[in-house]
Design an enzyme around this catalytic site. Structure first.
Site, PDB file in Angstrom:
ATOM      1  N   ASP A 202       1.013  -1.205  -0.145  1.00  0.00           N
ATOM      2  CA  ASP A 202       0.042  -0.128  -0.288  1.00  0.00           C
ATOM      3  C   ASP A 202       0.887   1.209   0.103  1.00  0.00           C
ATOM      4  O   ASP A 202       2.242   1.142   0.002  1.00  0.00           O
ATOM      5  CB  ASP A 202      -0.810   0.011   1.109  1.00  0.00           C
ATOM      6  N   HIS A 277      -3.141   3.092  -4.698  1.00  0.00           N
ATOM      7  CA  HIS A 277      -2.513   2.819  -3.551  1.00  0.00           C
ATOM      8  C   HIS A 277      -1.120   2.145  -3.693  1.00  0.00           C
ATOM      9  O   HIS A 277      -0.761   1.238  -3.197  1.00  0.00           O
ATOM     10  CB  HIS A 277      -3.454   1.742  -2.682  1.00  0.00           C
ATOM     11  N   GLU A 344     -10.349   2.210  -4.836  1.00  0.00           N
ATOM     12  CA  GLU A 344     -10.046   3.481  -4.370  1.00  0.00           C
ATOM     13  C   GLU A 344      -8.955   4.219  -5.443  1.00  0.00           C
ATOM     14  O   GLU A 344      -7.894   4.962  -4.960  1.00  0.00           O
ATOM     15  CB  GLU A 344      -9.677   3.921  -3.029  1.00  0.00           C
TER      16      GLU A 344
HETATM   17  C1  ACM Z   1     -10.875  -0.441   1.389  1.00  0.00           C
HETATM   18  O1  ACM Z   1     -11.169  -0.262   2.642  1.00  0.00           O
HETATM   19  N1  ACM Z   1     -10.317   0.625   0.876  1.00  0.00           N
HETATM   20  C2  ACM Z   1     -11.018  -1.716   0.738  1.00  0.00           C
END
Ligand code: ACM
Ligand code: ZN
Length: 623
Positions: A202, A277, A344
């Protein structure tokens, strides 16, 4: 020390133990998750130094037998091991012919006066039968030596409702050691959770060794240390500041953990997050960013929102990078599934990037969401050639998915509904029930956490099968899992505090039949479970003491008011005068009472005579 001294010491210790031996008697069962069928019987079985273990038709050296033997010894039960059932024996046996009802993970546990039988179709079933037996032992068994332990006779027949009973751990926002991860796997095993979703990459750190791209580890695994300030207050890195916080798992450590998990019948699912991410990748390899992206990426510290870092979708070397990474991931993780993220991903860079736009045009795609789907499907096809399937967060549906992809429904239940209607498997992790990084109590009395509230009571209401799908579509719901994002969790000790006891509730929602869930019984069982966990060295949240309000309208226009509570033994006092304390005229709540709409009712919660948290006030609204 000389051998003779060692022998003497051992004899002396044994004599002392024998001398101070105590007997424990367990009367009530507090098994979590609640088994399918429990039949309490007359009589009892006594563990003593005469107790033996028999592995009837499984080898004493198979992993499950070794786990059982080792665990018994760690609990100071000096049982001898054999292969035939005798008097005073715990006998483990695999069924000669499969018992359909038990399936792959079920077991039958029979406690009789002179023998305990655990039988199953598989070693996994025997393992779970043993976990249930462990929950029949005294709560302090991990620290206390008993000469005798008396447990009640019973028959338990048990199997899970869902095949996917997961626990996710984010090791990017904060790094947890191999020892921590093992402790987490032990916790999962104790509650029959079987899928460990390991969030390895991440924005805040890349946590797995990749030999072909060493900068992922040399650069991407390290960030400037801001552990001395709360997550939300971390200041950006200054020029030249040392990146001293982080770490990653060496391949040997990954193997060690995967093996440790397998011994506990847990599959490990690595998550390699694409295409967003990915600040940590771009900090290491800036040329994987979009053509027009002139950001100087750093491994992020503190909040990073919106997460704009994204791998260029029009760059073939990015795709090659992903295939190369997967080439190193695949041999480390024997389980079928690899999680590829997909959540996201802010696509503003893609909108401006000539390479991404050229790819969209060339492939005849309609938009950036479809470009993400194309990337994910390319990786999926690559993985499928090597026998692997993908899981992605529910955004993978946005630009279209293959029918083989499994959707992890986190933004509520809609992703799963869409997936199941489309014929895709789904795993349920809706934030409002499964995000254990949220506060579990009044923020005034809890350490900082993600800014939402998810109390135990709410977690226990989790029903994994979404409303609005047919019975045949419901078969696509594999199960669910608890997610633990680690922004506010600096170390594993704190992770335990966030997980417990909410993880116990998730386990019961995923294992036990829906109609066996029973909140007051679950709450009562937690007394044993919490004490047991504390004795095992886990950090457990004491509880949220704000009463849970229920109101309903009477025919005469008045309102019925009732309260429920989260911690067994809580006494609630209330008042309509603003002074609910015991010594100020508060009335003990024992049954529903009536007030007129608009009345303010205040409450005081007590546990063992101590006033907990604060006075809570509710306005009883007309319905
Ligand atoms: C997440 O909580 N962005 C999967
Ligand atoms: Zn691009």
């Amino acid at each position: 020390m000389k051998k003779t001294y060692l022998v003497l010491l051992f004899v002396l210790t044994s004599m002392l133990m024998a001398g101070c031996g105590k007997t424990a008697k367990v009367d009530t069962l507090s098994i979590v998750p609640e088994p399918v069928f429990v039949n309490a019987k007359e009589g009892s079985f006594t563990f003593s130094n005469r107790t033996k273990i028999a592995f009837e038709n499984i080898g004493q050296n198979c992993e499950t037998a070794k786990y059982i033997t080792k665990t018994m010894r760690q609990l100071h039960m000096r049982t001898s091991v054999g292969s035939t059932e005798t008097d005073q024996c715990i006998a483990f046996s695999l069924n000669d012919s499969s018992n359909i009802e038990l399936g792959e993970e079920g077991y039958i546990l029979e406690v009789q006066n002179n023998v305990i039988h655990i039988s199953a179709n598989t070693e996994t079933g025997l393992f779970y039968g043993f976990q249930t037996l462990l929950q029949m032992l005294p709560e302090d068994i991990s620290n206390e030596r008993y000469k005798k332990i008396v447990i009640p006779c019973c028959t338990i027949l048990d199997y899970p409702r869902f095949e996917w009973r997961g626990s996710h751990l984010d090791v990017s926002r904060h790094f947890f050691t191999v020892k921590d991860v093992k402790k987490h796997l032990d916790l999962m095993a104790a509650y029959k959770l079987n899928k460990f979703h390991w969030h390895l990459t991440d924005d805040h750190g890349w946590r797995i060794e990749i030999e072909k791209y060493p900068l992922l580890n040399d650069v991407g695994s390290w960030r400037v240390d801001r552990a001395d300030v709360p997550w939300g207050e971390a200041k950006p890195a200054k020029e030249g500041e040392e990146c001293s916080y982080g770490g990653f798992y060496k391949k040997e450590e990954i193997k060690e953990i995967v093996e440790y998990a397998a011994q506990r019948h847990i599959d490990v699912i690595p998550e390699i997050e694409i295409p967003g991410h990915c600040s940590e990748i771009l900090a290491a390899y800036p040329h994987f960013a979009c053509a027009n992206d002139d950001t100087t990426y750093q491994v992020q510290i503190g909040p990073y929102w919106p997460p704009r870092a994204i791998l260029c979708g029009g760059n073939d070397s990015v795709m090659q990078f992903l295939f190369d990474v997967m080439d190193e991931i695949i041999p480390l993780f024997p389980y079928n599934y690899i999680h590829v993220g997909g959540d996201e991903a802010v696509k503003s860079n893609w909108e401006r990037c000539p390479r991404c736009q050229a790819r969209i045009k060339k492939l005849g795609l309609e938009n950036e969401n479809q470009l993400q789907s194309w990337m994910i499907m390319e990786v999926e096809a690559y993985l499928q050639m090597q026998g692997k399937q993908i899981i992605g967060w529910d955004e993978i549906l946005d630009g279209g998915v293959s029918t083989e992809a499994t959707v992890m429904s986190w933004q509520g239940f809609e992703g799963a509904v869409k997936a199941a209607r489309h014929g895709n498997h789904a795993i349920m992790t809706p934030t409002e029930y499964c995000y254990l990084d949220y506060y579990q109590g009044n923020p005034k009395f809890c350490p900082p956490a993600m800014n939402h509230l998810l109390p135990l009571y709410k977690v226990y209401q989790f029903e994994p099968v979404p409303a609005g799908i047919t019975t045949s579509q419901a078969r696509f719901i594999l199960g669910g899992q608890a997610n633990l994002w680690a922004e506010y969790i600096n170390d594993y000790h704190h992770a335990e505090y966030m997980l417990l006891p909410r993880l116990c509730a998730i386990a019961e929602c995923l294992w036990s039949p829906a109609d066996h869930k029973n909140w007051p019984r679950f709450r009562a069982k937690l007394v044993y479970q919490k004490n047991r966990l504390i004795q095992m060295g886990y950090n457990v949240f004491e509880g949220y003491f704000k009463p849970i309000l229920f109101t309903s309208k009477n025919a005469d226009g008045t309102m019925n008011v009732a309260f429920d509570w989260e911690v067994e033994g809580t006494e609630i006092y209330y008042s309509t005068e603003g002074t609910p304390e015991k010594d100020k005229g508060g009335i003990r709540f024992t049954e529903p009472f009536q007030v007129t709409p608009g009345t303010e009712v205040s409450t005081a919660s007590y546990l063992n005579g101590e006033l907990k948290e604060e006075i809570y006030t509710y306005t009883i609204e007309q319905q």
